[in-house]
Design an enzyme around this catalytic site. Structure first.
Site, PDB file in Angstrom:
ATOM      1  N   GLY A  68     -15.745 -70.012  48.073  1.00  0.00           N
ATOM      2  CA  GLY A  68     -15.843 -69.458  46.721  1.00  0.00           C
ATOM      3  C   GLY A  68     -14.619 -68.727  46.227  1.00  0.00           C
ATOM      4  O   GLY A  68     -14.672 -68.036  45.225  1.00  0.00           O
TER       5      GLY A  68
ATOM      6  N   HIS B  97     -29.750 -41.243  52.075  1.00  0.00           N
ATOM      7  CA  HIS B  97     -28.431 -41.892  52.071  1.00  0.00           C
ATOM      8  C   HIS B  97     -27.478 -41.142  51.140  1.00  0.00           C
ATOM      9  O   HIS B  97     -26.351 -40.810  51.520  1.00  0.00           O
ATOM     10  CB  HIS B  97     -28.536 -43.334  51.558  1.00  0.00           C
TER      11      HIS B  97
ATOM     12  N   ASP C  69     -30.326 -51.170  57.315  1.00  0.00           N
ATOM     13  CA  ASP C  69     -29.340 -50.137  57.650  1.00  0.00           C
ATOM     14  C   ASP C  69     -28.951 -50.237  59.119  1.00  0.00           C
ATOM     15  O   ASP C  69     -27.775 -50.111  59.479  1.00  0.00           O
ATOM     16  CB  ASP C  69     -29.922 -48.735  57.409  1.00  0.00           C
TER      17      ASP C  69
ATOM     18  N   GLY D 242     -11.830 -70.209  45.313  1.00  0.00           N
ATOM     19  CA  GLY D 242     -11.103 -71.002  44.329  1.00  0.00           C
ATOM     20  C   GLY D 242     -10.176 -72.047  44.906  1.00  0.00           C
ATOM     21  O   GLY D 242      -9.236 -72.467  44.251  1.00  0.00           O
ATOM     22  N   LYS D 243     -10.455 -72.508  46.129  1.00  0.00           N
ATOM     23  CA  LYS D 243      -9.595 -73.530  46.729  1.00  0.00           C
ATOM     24  C   LYS D 243      -9.708 -74.844  45.962  1.00  0.00           C
ATOM     25  O   LYS D 243      -8.700 -75.443  45.583  1.00  0.00           O
ATOM     26  CB  LYS D 243      -9.971 -73.742  48.204  1.00  0.00           C
TER      27      LYS D 243
ATOM     28  N   GLU E 276     -33.875 -43.124  50.170  1.00  0.00           N
ATOM     29  CA  GLU E 276     -32.659 -43.378  49.374  1.00  0.00           C
ATOM     30  C   GLU E 276     -31.894 -42.081  49.117  1.00  0.00           C
ATOM     31  O   GLU E 276     -30.666 -42.052  49.208  1.00  0.00           O
ATOM     32  CB  GLU E 276     -33.014 -44.061  48.042  1.00  0.00           C
TER      33      GLU E 276
ATOM     34  N   GLY F 293      -9.304 -70.366  53.239  1.00  0.00           N
ATOM     35  CA  GLY F 293      -9.854 -69.129  52.724  1.00  0.00           C
ATOM     36  C   GLY F 293     -11.371 -69.185  52.723  1.00  0.00           C
ATOM     37  O   GLY F 293     -11.953 -70.249  52.911  1.00  0.00           O
TER      38      GLY F 293
END
Ligand code: ADP
Ligand code: MG
Ligand code: ZN
Length: 607
Positions: A208, A432, A505, A210-211, A429, A205
């Site tokens: 981060g 967008h 972007d 959680g392995k 902004e 996976g």
């Protein structure tokens, strides 16, 4: 994680031993040395003693006289006097009745003087040598003397302090691991029916998720010895040492069966063996891998040794590792979905004081795509922020701000941006946001801000999906392209200029458009043809082209076209709504941050 290992003697014990030896010497040996003290006397005094018939025995050394007297002074074992050319001396001595000796009888035992002059110094230096080599070994990580010894730490039940309750979400992975734990507890149940468990299970996976945490939880639940080692610990300076470590690890494990062996980051040793490239380049790693394969084949799975491994690069693993009988079971540990994210937030919130009424739902929705580690970090950032502001509880606001910190970095309050640039940023902004608001089915705007962040973002627009999406339609993706180009479009519509502010972007838009064409089969020109394959599903940028050069050139053209169409659409939307664009921009310029609700209210008032 606490580990169970034999307590190491601290350095201070060596010093203590040395001290005790010195004190013993002081008490037992030195006084007798002091007793055999030599007293020097002048030649005249010697002559007087001879005349007074006090001298008992005399011996002559090369340049001195040594003698004893009938009545020795206290603490003096013999006397010493310088030689003087004295032809009458022999006569005088004979007359005085002194005897002549070859060696002066001292009270020194020869054994003691032997010990003092030979044995003691040797012992002393051997001791110092031992001490130094111990210190060296510590400095070198214990490798200097014991080549090839495995340093797998043995973690014993309950000492990892983790259990399945600490792992939120990941229910499928937990179930698969639970079966392994169950097997180790009641092997008979499985033997009776003739089932044998896989020897190895591979947790795969993204980073981060959680392995490692899951493996620790297994250790906590299993109540059997748990050997944990990281792949990089096998990588050694000398050829053959990694292989020796593997051998040692498996020997230990078999002695302790039933038990679990966990190899973290197995890709460091399990990489594909390349066919004869380089000069001896990866001999060491290959030997280590071969040894691992041999050991896995060699032991009897029924005995109860289960091997867990974790990696985020399953694509790079050697095929031999994955074939049946080795790591034949794959346990996917994926990025958490909405429910998973909320659960993870709650697990970590157990350790901090959270104000009542905090809504983890919103936070979960705002963090689509975040890993467990990032979510844990968000909770911690929120707690830190609460402390900084002198509060004793974490509020909703802390959580929302820390989401932004994790996404975009801290606010840069000190950054001074001039008025003209601020106006451009505000328009960008709003561009967008306005495009997003005008498109059907786009995710609602959650927040717009022009407060710069440490990540380099000068402002951003946050959108939050109302519910989790697992599929993306062509329309969705085209909509995203339109929103992404909306920033630049606003700059052009309002100021008739272009700025570098759109670079991020542009990058995102390009990768979306590319994926649409090369992987999702969404272009009319190419249809459902795979033009790119993804090497590692967990590293999104890791794709390689699988088409001819001419095709690749056409793909580039198509990407350009798709983005330019979206750009035109965004420009059209903004030109039509120019008045609104200007008003919202002015408002954002004044407030610096506006929430999604305020934004929608202004929009509704206009319509
Ligand atoms: P990986 O080994 O997959 O890269 P880790 O197991 O080291 O990830 O996870 C790092 C940290 O993230 C953990 O210590 C834990 O705090 C947090 N974390 C990750 N996934 C979860 C989860 N499912 N539940 C609770 N915490 C998690
Ligand atoms: Mg890990
Ligand atoms: Zn932008």
């Amino acid at each position: 994680m606490k580990e169970a290992k034999s307590p190491k003697k601290p350095l201070i014990t060596y010093y203590l031993i040395a001290m005790i030896i010195l004190m013993l010497l002081n008490a037992l040996v030195f006084p007798s040395l002091m007793a055999s003290r030599v007293k020097e006397v002048g030649y005249d005094e010697f002559l007087t003693m001879v005349e007074n018939k006090q001298v008992a025995q005399v011996a002559m050394d090369s340049d001195q006289l040594l003698f004893t007297t009938h009545e020795q002074e206290k603490g003096v074992s013999y006397y010493q006097a310088g030689l003087w050319p004295d032809p009458d001396l022999t006569q005088k001595l004979v007359e005085s009745g002194a005897s002549f000796g070859a060696v002066i009888p001292t009270q020194d035992s020869p054994l003691l003087s032997f010990i003092m002059s030979w044995v003691f110094p040797i012992l002393f230096f051997v001791f110092i040598g031992q001490l130094l080599s111990k210190l060296m070994q510590k400095k070198l990580g214990g490798n200097a003397m014991q080549f090839g010894k495995s340093h797998a730490k043995i973690y014993v039940e309950s000492q990892t302090g983790k259990s399945f309750a600490d792992v939120a979400g990941q229910d499928e992975a937990k179930e698969a691991l639970h079966e392994i734990v169950d097997f180790l507890h009641n092997p008979d149940k499985y033997k009776d029916i003739g089932a044998s468990l896989p020897k190895g299970a591979l947790l795969v996976g993204p980073p981060g998720t959680g392995k490692t945490l899951l493996a620790k939880a297994v250790a906590g639940e299993a109540k059997v010895p748990f050997f944990s080692i990281s792949g990089s610990e096998f990588v050694e300076m000398f050829v053959g040492m990694g292989a020796a470590k593997v051998r040692d690890l498996f020997k230990q494990a078999q002695e302790k069966a039933p038990c679990i062996v966990f190899i973290d980051e197995i890709d460091t040793i399990g990489k594909k063996r390349d066919s004869g490239t380089g000069i001896g380049g990866n001999d060491e790693r290959e030997q280590t891998l071969n040894q691992l394969l041999t050991e896995m084949d060699g032991f009897d799975g029924a005995k109860g040794v289960v091997i867990l491994a974790a990696t985020n690069r399953p694509d790079s693993l050697d095929k031999a590792l994955l074939r049946p009988g080795r790591f034949d079971r794959r346990i996917p540990v994926e990025l958490p979905d909405l429910q998973g994210r909320i659960a993870i937030l709650k697990v970590h919130a157990r350790n901090v004081k959270v104000a009542s009424g905090v809504d983890f739902d919103t936070i979960g929705r705002a963090t689509s795509g975040a890993s467990g580690a990032e979510l844990a970090n968000i909770i911690n950032e929120a707690a830190l922020r609460a402390v900084r502001q002198g509060r004793s509880e974490v509020s909703q606001n802390d959580l929302e701000e820390s989401v932004e910190v994790v996404i975009a970095g801290y606010q840069r309050k000190g950054m001074v941006i001039n008025e003209k640039e601020k106006r451009i940023i505000a328009s960008h902004e709003i561009g967008h946001a306005l495009v997003a608001a005008r498109l059907k089915d786009a995710a609602p705007v959650h927040k717009i801000t022009i407060i710069p962040r440490t990540s380099g973002a000068l402002g951003y627009t946050m959108q939050i999906e109302e519910d989790e999406r697992f599929l993306q339609s062509r329309e969705d993706l085209l909509g995203q392209l339109c929103i992404l180009t909306g920033g630049r479009a606003a700059e052009e519509v309002v100021f008739g200029t272009m700025t570098s502010g759109a670079s991020n972007d542009i990058e995102k838009a390009t990768s979306i458009a590319r994926a649409m064409i090369t992987r999702f089969g969404m272009s009319d020109t190419f249809g459902m043809v795979a033009l790119e394959t993804v090497n590692n599903p967990y590293l999104s940028s890791d794709a390689s082209l699988v088409c001819s050069q001419e095709m690749a050139a056409k793909v580039d053209q198509e990407v350009q076209q798709v983005i330019s169409q979206a750009h035109q659409q965004a420009k059209a939307i903004l030109s039509k709504d120019r008045a609104l664009l200007d008003r919202l921009s002015a408002y954002l310029l004044e407030k610096e941050t506006i929430s999604g609700e305020t934004f929608m209210e202004i929009l509704a008032a206009q319509d």
